[in-house]
Structure formats: structure tokens, C-alpha cells
Design an enzyme around this catalytic site. Structure first.
Site, short mmCIF file in Angstrom:
data_model
loop_
_atom_site.label_atom_id
_atom_site.label_comp_id
_atom_site.label_asym_id
_atom_site.label_seq_id
_atom_site.Cartn_x
_atom_site.Cartn_y
_atom_site.Cartn_z
N TRP A 89 -4.19 -1.77 -1.08
CA TRP A 89 -4.32 -3.04 -1.78
C TRP A 89 -4.96 -4.00 -0.79
O TRP A 89 -4.39 -4.31 0.24
CB TRP A 89 -2.95 -3.56 -2.23
CG TRP A 89 -3.08 -4.77 -3.10
CD1 TRP A 89 -3.20 -6.06 -2.69
CD2 TRP A 89 -3.12 -4.80 -4.53
NE1 TRP A 89 -3.30 -6.90 -3.78
CE2 TRP A 89 -3.26 -6.15 -4.92
CE3 TRP A 89 -3.04 -3.82 -5.53
CZ2 TRP A 89 -3.32 -6.54 -6.25
CZ3 TRP A 89 -3.11 -4.21 -6.85
CH2 TRP A 89 -3.25 -5.55 -7.20
N ARG A 115 2.25 1.25 -7.41
CA ARG A 115 2.27 0.10 -6.50
C ARG A 115 1.05 -0.79 -6.69
O ARG A 115 1.04 -1.94 -6.26
CB ARG A 115 2.28 0.60 -5.05
CG ARG A 115 3.58 1.25 -4.63
CD ARG A 115 3.44 1.95 -3.29
NE ARG A 115 4.76 2.23 -2.73
CZ ARG A 115 5.26 1.65 -1.64
NH1 ARG A 115 4.55 0.78 -0.98
NH2 ARG A 115 6.45 1.95 -1.20
N LYS A 130 18.90 -8.63 -17.72
CA LYS A 130 17.73 -8.82 -16.87
C LYS A 130 16.69 -9.70 -17.54
O LYS A 130 16.07 -10.55 -16.91
CB LYS A 130 17.11 -7.45 -16.51
CG LYS A 130 15.97 -7.53 -15.52
CD LYS A 130 16.44 -8.09 -14.19
CE LYS A 130 15.32 -8.18 -13.17
NZ LYS A 130 15.74 -8.93 -11.98
N ASN A 167 0.46 0.04 6.09
CA ASN A 167 0.96 -0.86 5.05
C ASN A 167 1.49 -2.11 5.76
O ASN A 167 2.33 -2.01 6.65
CB ASN A 167 2.09 -0.17 4.27
CG ASN A 167 2.62 -1.03 3.14
OD1 ASN A 167 2.02 -2.04 2.78
ND2 ASN A 167 3.74 -0.63 2.56
N GLY A 168 1.01 -3.29 5.36
CA GLY A 168 1.47 -4.52 5.99
C GLY A 168 0.32 -5.38 6.46
O GLY A 168 -0.82 -5.23 6.01
N HIS A 186 28.15 -39.13 -3.11
CA HIS A 186 28.15 -39.69 -4.46
C HIS A 186 29.00 -38.85 -5.42
O HIS A 186 28.72 -38.83 -6.62
CB HIS A 186 26.72 -39.82 -4.98
CG HIS A 186 25.90 -40.80 -4.20
ND1 HIS A 186 26.04 -42.17 -4.31
CD2 HIS A 186 24.93 -40.60 -3.26
CE1 HIS A 186 25.20 -42.78 -3.49
NE2 HIS A 186 24.50 -41.84 -2.84
N LYS A 203 23.20 -17.42 -7.14
CA LYS A 203 23.35 -16.02 -6.75
C LYS A 203 24.82 -15.66 -6.56
O LYS A 203 25.26 -14.60 -6.99
CB LYS A 203 22.58 -15.75 -5.46
CG LYS A 203 21.12 -15.49 -5.64
CD LYS A 203 20.90 -14.17 -6.35
CE LYS A 203 19.51 -14.13 -6.97
NZ LYS A 203 19.33 -15.01 -8.13
N GLU A 207 19.78 -22.25 -5.84
CA GLU A 207 19.61 -20.80 -5.99
C GLU A 207 20.71 -20.03 -5.27
O GLU A 207 21.22 -19.02 -5.79
CB GLU A 207 18.23 -20.39 -5.47
CG GLU A 207 18.00 -18.89 -5.31
CD GLU A 207 18.09 -18.10 -6.61
OE1 GLU A 207 18.05 -16.86 -6.53
OE2 GLU A 207 18.22 -18.71 -7.70
N GLU A 230 26.54 -15.51 -9.95
CA GLU A 230 26.09 -14.41 -10.79
C GLU A 230 26.79 -13.09 -10.48
O GLU A 230 27.17 -12.36 -11.40
CB GLU A 230 24.58 -14.20 -10.61
CG GLU A 230 23.69 -15.19 -11.33
CD GLU A 230 22.24 -14.89 -11.11
OE1 GLU A 230 21.48 -14.86 -12.09
OE2 GLU A 230 21.83 -14.68 -9.95
N CYS A 272 0.83 -1.19 0.00
CA CYS A 272 0.00 0.00 0.00
C CYS A 272 0.87 1.25 0.00
O CYS A 272 2.04 1.22 0.36
CB CYS A 272 -0.91 0.01 1.23
SG CYS A 272 -1.90 -1.49 1.41
#
Length: 608
Positions: free
Chosen positions: A74, A27, A603, A98-99, A503, A484, A480, A487, A2
Site C-alpha cells: 500500500w 488488507r 457493533k 510494512n510500516g 462547577h 470505554k 471517550e 461499555e 502491507c
């Protein structure tokens, strides 16, 4: 996510409140509202829908006053109606929020027993009644807020306006961002600098747990312990840096820290928090009970989100799931039957391989579902069903907040599928939704480990190779984590299922090899411990990411332990993503690489 604005001005503020809210429209929102002190009295105007509806309301019923707050909402708890729109108020105090307040039901029941009358279905309204209850007891506004904040469970940013106090705004943040603006005889509060930039000469950003008391001349900031603190004031006229990166050195750092906020926003799009049930935002053209098989197709980080979702969908909905790298999917000639479910994940919605895979599945008669961050993208336009991730613009090439928003959308999807197929009961569904509601707060708590990770990164930056291990849903997260680090720091790293250590990868272990073990205390924790013991026996340097119980029962002495908050492990990957992102980020910063635009990467990959 929000939008919040607060102004202590020298002239009437209602038009400027609306102008600031317009800057926050990016937003996303479904209702709006403002409140001012008109002749010292609280007055509100709210409207369902777009900002133009609020402007029409203000044209018909103008608001005076030189102090006010505004909000774009929202919907989370309760439908996007006028009576659920912010600000929420009693005759003595108004608030914008907000939250998510996780324990609002318990607080509401206690307040109603004391005589409070609620006018909305939202979690936010408990905040205003809680503060009001302390005002009735003779507390000052500052005292009432300070007494109320410890009772709130969740991630939030709050701004309060008090009847009769035209030179006072109080703001507080825990998890969700909040900025303070300083002008010529005026002060401001906003959910980001974009709302404040036209007015403020300088902006400072509250840190997690901060509370600020504003008058027109100054702001007094206290930290979570109540100590008065100073936060750096950044000049707004110098560069777009303030409006874009806030007070962060890189977009990636900003986007990591935005995750409690944007993941909460995504959560609100996919669950009915009041009913505690999964509620997909679109009517599906099929019934989950008819789905015999699903495939998830994506590239890079998005493919790891899909690999985690495989565990959730198979466990909760009992639908067999294949996970494919998009660049391989078409060429291996996997059998696709009419009526199969094909899920495609992409941050940009323009990934060439993923788009080609979608078209292949669609041509075979599969139901196509896209999980994208850009709802106007090609993948979204060509999909039968679109499930947006609502992460907002992600500038850093290495995906962070888009990844965790993908996970939240997929988790809610798995819960919805399980409930629709009758594989989980109504009570189990409520329990799972409660776990999801806690995730934004837990992510905010996970961010507190950043100083320890920054220190650890100084060691990682001196190494040439790093191994990541995990079991269950922590295995794709290990992949992941390694991605990261590769990257943005250019250090070689590999992720493995912990059970695969013996293994082959165990040959790499020596006294120079850092081994990052992702291990919340779950049903496979003891198995992971045995793998750690294998590493320890060979002199490997263990970095353990776990919770308090896991740390107590690890049975080995790691070189470092990153302690994460206690949680039910089902959706732990969303929270554990935070420390693996921070470790990669700080390692890259120490090594001096271009964090936001690492070499050779783009991107959006729009060619095969």
C-alpha cells in the site's frame, strides 16, 4: 498495512508466495512482488496493480528457488509503480517492509554520499542499502541487520533474504506485527497468521523489538536487548483462534495492538510523505476557501472523534465547526445552507441515525463527506465524498482501531483544509505532516505501558465510579475514556472538561474516587495542574496520563502516572487513545465481563 510473506521451503516457493499474498489481499494494496533465491542468486518479479498482474509476469518469466519473500504494497512514499514495488534489493540482499521509516531522508542522503544508487522513491529502499553497506564491510547477514535496526526510526516489520544464503531468513518488528510459522522441514514469516495457516503446523508471534533468524529447522528469536528468548508456539490446527485472534485473548486486545499498523496505513492514504504535504485521495467538488461553516455528525465514539476534529479544523483551517450527535441533529432544526460542509463519521457506515442525518443535510444542499471503515456501506454510497479509514475488520464491539483511524483521517483533512485556505504556510504544513508521520511509532511506544496499566486496572476494578478529566483535545478523549470503561466493564464513569470540575463534579471527589487526568504537556497544562490540585486537596486518587515533562511539572503526587512518549501535542489524542483503551480493557478482563460483546450493545446500530 502491507502484506508480508517469507518461506524457506523444501520445493519451489514462488507459487506458494503468490497464494499467501492472495490471502492478504483483504488488507488492500496497489502493487505486488516476490523475490527468490534461484540457484542461490536473488531474482525478483514485481508488478503494479493487482496480484493477477504479478501472476502474468511469473507465467512469462518463471522464478525457481526454494527460498523467497513476497509483498503486497500500500503506497506510502512514492507512487504505486513497479519500481516502487517491494521487494527492494541490491545484488546481495532483498527486503519486504510494512510500516514507515521516518528518518529515511537522512539515511538516504548519508548512503548516497557513500556511493549507494537508489532506484525507487520509497522509504524502504534505505533499509536494503543500509544492510548492504554493512555486508560490504564484511559483516555477516545477522550482524548487518543488527547494526542497521537501531538506526531506523519508525514502526516497521521487515523480512530479509540474502544472496547465497538459501537457508536463511531474518525478520524484525517494531510496532508492526510479524508472525513465525513452523512446518515439516520448513519455516515461514508473515504479517499475520492468515498467510501462514495453509503451511504452518505452529505459529508464534514476535513481540515488539524482536528479531528472528530462521533456518529450515529452527528459529532463534532475540528481544530488543539481544537476549535469546522463547515465544509461545500456537498450534494452527486447533481452531480459528490462531487465524483470527492471533495470540490475544480477545479481539479488542488484538485490535488495540494493531493500531500502529492500521493508523500508519490510513496516514499513507492521506499524505504525500515524500513531499511532506496533505494529499486527499479524491478531488473535492468544492474549494475549501468557499466553505463558510462545517458540521460534524456521528454517534458514540465516532462523535468524540468529531469533537477532537473540531479543534483541529477550527485551529488549522479557521472554519467554524458544529459537532452534533446524530440522533439530535435532525430534530433541533439546525440551519444548513447550500454549500455548507457536512461531515459524517461511522465505523460501519450503516448507523441509522447518522444515515438519516446525512440524508437531511444532503436534501438541504450541503456537501456531504463520509468517514467510514466500510467503503461499500450505505453512508458511503450516499455521500458526495468518501474518506475511508482503512482500519480493516473491527470485531470488538467497543471501537478502538476504527476510532484512531478516524482521527488520523480527520487530522489529515484538517491539514489539507488549512493549506488550501492559506491559513497555514507550506512550511507549517510540512511540520504538521512530519508530526503525523511520527504517530504510528509513538503509538507503538505507548503500548509499552500495558503492564503498568494492567496492574492499575486491578485497583480500578474495585471502584464503582471513575472521573475522567481533560482540556482542549484531551476533553473529548476524556469522554471517550469514560465511555470505554462504561461499555465493557460496566463501571459508572464520566468525562468532563477539567475546567468544569468546580462547577459541579467536584462534589463527587472523595478518597474513593479515581480521577483519570489526560494531560500531555501543552499550552493548557498549567490550567490542568490547578484542577488536579483541587482533586488532591479533597483526597481524590489521581491517575495522570502525561509525558516526561508533564510528570516533572505536575506539582501534585498522583497515585499513578502513565508515562507516554514525548511528542508535539497537536495530534496527541491519537496516541493517548491507547492507554485509555488499555485501561478499560484490562479492567473489564479482571471483572470477567464479555469484553468483545458487552451486554446490550451491538457493533452496528441500524435502527433509531
Amino acid at each position: 498495512m502491507c502484506g508480508i510473506i517469507g518461506i524457506l521451503g523444501r520445493t519451489a516457493v514462488s507459487e506458494r508466495l503468490v497464494d499467501s499474498l492472495r490471502r492478504l489481499e483483504y488488507r488492500g494494496y496497489d502493487s505486488t512482488g516476490v523475490a527468490t533465491l534461484d540457484d542461490g542468486r536473488l531474482e525478483r518479479r514485481r508488478a503494479e496493480g493487482k496480484l493477477r498482474n504479478l501472476e502474468a509476469r511469473l507465467l512469462a518469466e518463471p522464478l525457481g528457488g526454494d527460498a523467497g519473500i513476497g509483498h503486497t504494497r500500500w503506497a506510502t512514499h512514492g507512487k504505486p509503480t513497479e519500481h516502487n514495488a517491494h521487494p527492494h534489493a541490491t545484488e546481495r540482499v532483498a527486503v519486504v517492509h510494512n510500516g514507515i521509516i521516518e528518518n529515511f531522508r537522512k539515511l538516504r542522503q548519508a548512503l548516497e554520499e557513500k556511493g549507494a544508487t537508489f532506484a525507487s522513491d520509497t522509504d524502504t529502499e534505505v533499509v536494503v542499502h543500509l544492510v548492504h553497506s554493512y555486508l560490504l564491510m564484511g559483516y555477516s547477514p545477522q550482524e548487518a541487520v543488527w547494526a542497521s535496526l537501531p538506526q531506523l526510526r519508525g514502526a516497521f516489520a521487515l523480512v530479509f533474504l540474502f544472496n547465497g544464503y538459501r537457508d536463511l531468513l531474518i525478520g524484525a518488528r517494531r510496532g508492526s506485527p510479524l508472525a513465525v510459522g513452523y512446518g515439516n522441514g520448513e519455516t515461514y514469516l508473515g504479517s499475520d497468521a492468515i498467510a501462514l495457516a495453509p503451511f504452518a503446523d505452529g505459529i508464534s508471534y514476535l513481540e515488539d523489538g524482536d528479531c528472528v533468524v530462521l533456518s529450515r529447522e529452527k528459529g532463534v528469536i532475540r528481544d530488543a536487548n539481544g537476549a535469546v528468548v522463547a515465544r509461545e508456539v500456537l498450534k494452527t490446527g486447533g481452531a480459528s483462534f490462531v487465524a483470527d485472534k492471533a495470540n490475544y485473548r480477545h479481539f479488542m486486545a488484538k485490535e488495540i495492538c494493531e493500531q500502529p499498523d492500521v493508523v500508519g496505513r490510513t496516514l499513507a492514504h492521506y499524505v504525500d510523505m515524500s513531499a511532506e504535504r496533505a494529499a486527499l485521495p479524491i478531488k473535492l467538488p468544492f474549494h475549501f476557501s468557499d466553505v463558510r461553516r462545517a458540521t460534524i455528525t456521528a454517534c458514540g465514539t465516532a462523535s468524540y472523534a468529531g469533537a477532537i476534529a473540531k479543534y483541529w479544523i477550527e485551529r488549522l483551517a479557521h472554519i467554524p465547526v458544529d459537532v452534533d450527535i446524530a440522533s439530535e441533529f435532525r430534530y433541533r432544526e439546525a440551519p444548513i445552507r447550500k454549500g455548507d460542509l457536512a461531515i459524517f463519521i461511522s465505523q460501519s457506515g450503516e448507523t441509522a441515525d447518522t444515515l438519516a442525518a446525512l440524508r437531511h443535510a444532503r436534501d438541504k444542499g450541503a456537501h456531504t463527506v463520509s468517514i467510514v471503515n466500510v467503503p461499500t456501506s450505505t453512508i458511503a454510497r450516499e455521500s458526495e465524498i468518501v474518506l475511508p479509514t482503512l482500519a480493516g475488520p473491527e470485531i470488538g464491539v467497543a471501537s478502538t482501531k476504527a476510532f484512531t483511524c478516524q482521527l488520523m483521517a480527520l487530522a489529515a483533512f484538517a491539514v489539507a483544509a488549512g493549506a488550501a485556505r492559506g491559513e497555514i504556510s507550506a512550511s507549517e504544513e510540512r511540520g504538521l505532516v512530519r508530526e503525523l508521520i511520527e504517530v504510528p511509532r509513538l503509538m507503538a511506544a505507548a503500548l509499552a505501558c500495558e503492564p503498568q496499566i494492567e496492574k492499575l486496572a486491578r485497583t480500578i476494578a474495585k471502584t464503582r465510579d471513575v472521573l475522567y478529566l481533560g482540556r482542549g483535545t484531551s476533553y473529548p478523549l476524556a469522554l471517550e475514556g469514560a465511555l470505554k470503561l462504561k461499555e465493557i466493564s460496566y463501571i459508572h464513569a464520566e468525562g468532563y472538561a477539567a475546567g468544569e470540575l468546580k462547577h459541579g463534579p467536584i462534589a463527587l471527589i472523595d478518597e474513593n474516587m479515581p480521577v483519570v487526568v489526560i494531560a500531555p504537556f501543552d499550552s493548557v497544562f498549567e490550567k490542568t495542574v490547578s484542577n488536579m490540585q483541587e482533586v488532591a486537596a479533597r483526597g481524590g486518587r489521581i491517575i495522570l496520563m502525561t509525558d516526561a515533562r508533564g510528570a516533572a511539572e505536575a506539582a501534585v503526587e498522583p497515585e499513578a502516572t502513565i508515562l507516554l512518549p514525548d511528542m508535539v501535542p497537536t495530534f496527541a489524542p491519537i496516541v493517548y487513545a491507547v492507554p485509555i483503551q488499555l485501561l478499560a480493557y484490562h479492567t473489564a478482563v479482571i471483572m470477567g465481563t464479555d469484553v468483545d460483546q458487552p451486554r446490550n450493545l451491538a457493533k452496528s446500530v441500524t435502527v433509531e
